[in-house]
Write a protein that holds these residues in place. Sequence first.
Motif, PDB file in Angstrom:
ATOM      1  N   GLU A 214      55.712  58.875  40.972  1.00 18.11           N
ATOM      2  CA  GLU A 214      56.607  57.742  40.810  1.00 18.11           C
ATOM      3  C   GLU A 214      57.250  57.795  39.428  1.00 18.11           C
ATOM      4  O   GLU A 214      56.834  58.554  38.559  1.00 18.11           O
ATOM      5  N   GLY A 215      58.274  56.962  39.246  1.00 22.93           N
ATOM      6  CA  GLY A 215      58.937  56.890  37.956  1.00 22.93           C
ATOM      7  C   GLY A 215      60.347  56.369  38.088  1.00 22.93           C
ATOM      8  O   GLY A 215      61.037  56.667  39.076  1.00 22.93           O
ATOM      9  N   VAL A 216      60.765  55.608  37.088  1.00 22.66           N
ATOM     10  CA  VAL A 216      62.089  54.999  37.140  1.00 22.66           C
ATOM     11  C   VAL A 216      63.199  56.051  37.052  1.00 22.66           C
ATOM     12  O   VAL A 216      64.347  55.772  37.409  1.00 22.66           O
ATOM     13  N   LEU A 235      57.848  59.722  46.838  1.00 25.28           N
ATOM     14  CA  LEU A 235      57.941  58.896  45.641  1.00 25.28           C
ATOM     15  C   LEU A 235      57.062  57.659  45.776  1.00 25.28           C
ATOM     16  O   LEU A 235      57.451  56.655  46.371  1.00 25.28           O
ATOM     17  N   ARG A 236      55.885  57.734  45.205  1.00 30.93           N
ATOM     18  CA  ARG A 236      54.920  56.649  45.305  1.00 30.93           C
ATOM     19  C   ARG A 236      53.801  56.893  44.304  1.00 30.93           C
ATOM     20  O   ARG A 236      53.649  57.996  43.774  1.00 30.93           O
ATOM     21  N   HIS A 237      53.035  55.847  44.056  1.00 31.14           N
ATOM     22  CA  HIS A 237      51.792  56.027  43.328  1.00 31.14           C
ATOM     23  C   HIS A 237      50.773  56.636  44.279  1.00 31.14           C
ATOM     24  O   HIS A 237      50.505  56.093  45.347  1.00 31.14           O
ATOM     25  N   VAL A 238      50.228  57.781  43.915  1.00 28.24           N
ATOM     26  CA  VAL A 238      49.238  58.441  44.765  1.00 28.24           C
ATOM     27  C   VAL A 238      47.853  57.962  44.337  1.00 28.24           C
ATOM     28  O   VAL A 238      47.411  58.243  43.223  1.00 28.24           O
ATOM     29  N   PRO A 239      47.147  57.228  45.195  1.00 24.86           N
ATOM     30  CA  PRO A 239      45.800  56.759  44.837  1.00 24.86           C
ATOM     31  C   PRO A 239      44.868  57.935  44.545  1.00 24.86           C
ATOM     32  O   PRO A 239      44.997  59.015  45.149  1.00 24.86           O
ATOM     33  N   ASN A 240      43.919  57.722  43.650  1.00 26.73           N
ATOM     34  CA  ASN A 240      42.994  58.794  43.273  1.00 26.73           C
ATOM     35  C   ASN A 240      42.315  59.423  44.479  1.00 26.73           C
ATOM     36  O   ASN A 240      42.129  60.656  44.527  1.00 26.73           O
ATOM     37  N   ARG A 241      41.951  58.616  45.457  1.00 20.20           N
ATOM     38  CA  ARG A 241      41.215  59.139  46.605  1.00 20.20           C
ATOM     39  C   ARG A 241      42.053  60.108  47.438  1.00 20.20           C
ATOM     40  O   ARG A 241      41.504  60.923  48.199  1.00 20.20           O
ATOM     41  N   GLU A 242      43.391  60.032  47.292  1.00 20.52           N
ATOM     42  CA  GLU A 242      44.269  60.913  48.065  1.00 20.52           C
ATOM     43  C   GLU A 242      44.657  62.178  47.310  1.00 20.52           C
ATOM     44  O   GLU A 242      45.197  63.114  47.910  1.00 20.52           O
TER      45      GLU A 242
END
Length: 357
Positions: A214-216, A235-242
Amino acid sequence: MDTPTHVYCYPVSRESAYVPLLFRGIEAQYCPIYRQEGFFTEAIAELAAGRRVIVHVHWEEFVLRACRTDQEAAHAAEGFERSLGEVRDRGGIIFWTVHNEVPHLIGFGEQFLRLRAYLARIADVILVHNATTTEILAAQVNLDRAKARLLPHPSYVGEFEDETALVAGLDTCPDRIIQGFGWVRVQKGFGEMIGMLPPSFVDSRSARIRISGEGVEAPAVIATNPGREDVVWDLRHVPNREVPALLRSACCLVLPYTRVLTSGIALVAMSVGVPLVAVDIPQFRDLLPPENHPLLFPRGDAHAFRRCIDHALSLSTAQRRRLVEANLKLARLLRPHRIAQQLAALFNAARRDGVPG
């Protein structure tokens, strides 16, 4: 039991992925206090009350994050110096970790170098992740090399998954995905990476490029290579578990950076088991084992970069396993608790002697 010494980490968010790794297993001795604003008011109050305090400065460019003009940046730098100077005058211990060669997002280069020069003078201990950082810093400021101490960037072994899942994941059969990962910023070089892999190359290998993060600045990065249907923009925040499964599903992770002192993303990749393609610079040669060196390419050499991608795509299951196991062996040596113990020893020495350990 003694009360732990407060370590004021500034300017650092509680969401920092890096700083908490430094305190794994040493929290009973050293308790991190995360502060993004307000300079060192609380640390100064503790010192005035007779308590021992350590201030640890990270990413000093963020002192200037809210500034809009050169005048505001100068005022912020003055306030920072005045506050940190009072910490020193009251007997506080000052550590500084050098993370970047130049600021990632923030301008005001003159004030950034002013802050850096001040920190070089006032810090008791200057932490660097590799020897190259010391040389780059010495070219920027008047550096007392006796203050510099090597503290490697911790790996992420054990942070995303347990050992059983990690070992099982090393046998993942990857797709023909060329992976980019992390904050999607212009400075990170994703646009250049895509530009050096034209559609004809990607299509002829039955591959695709995937950028996850992710990022602006993502729209600006996408605009550098418009119309690329072979690029998947995840484009997303990837959770640690993934993170482990995502990275291991790719044939390789590309680090397209052109200016970097150290790379947390490289250590993420080493910690979960994925081959790394990166620029051939001393920082990566020192970090990565010889098994991964064939995937390093000269800066800006598109032909060599494409050869590295072909190499990664052509790895047999056994070859890939040997490569990622070599990366993981080094990552295990850099487990957070091992690096935290090294940092605690440096804190102990500074408290005992008042000088670098």
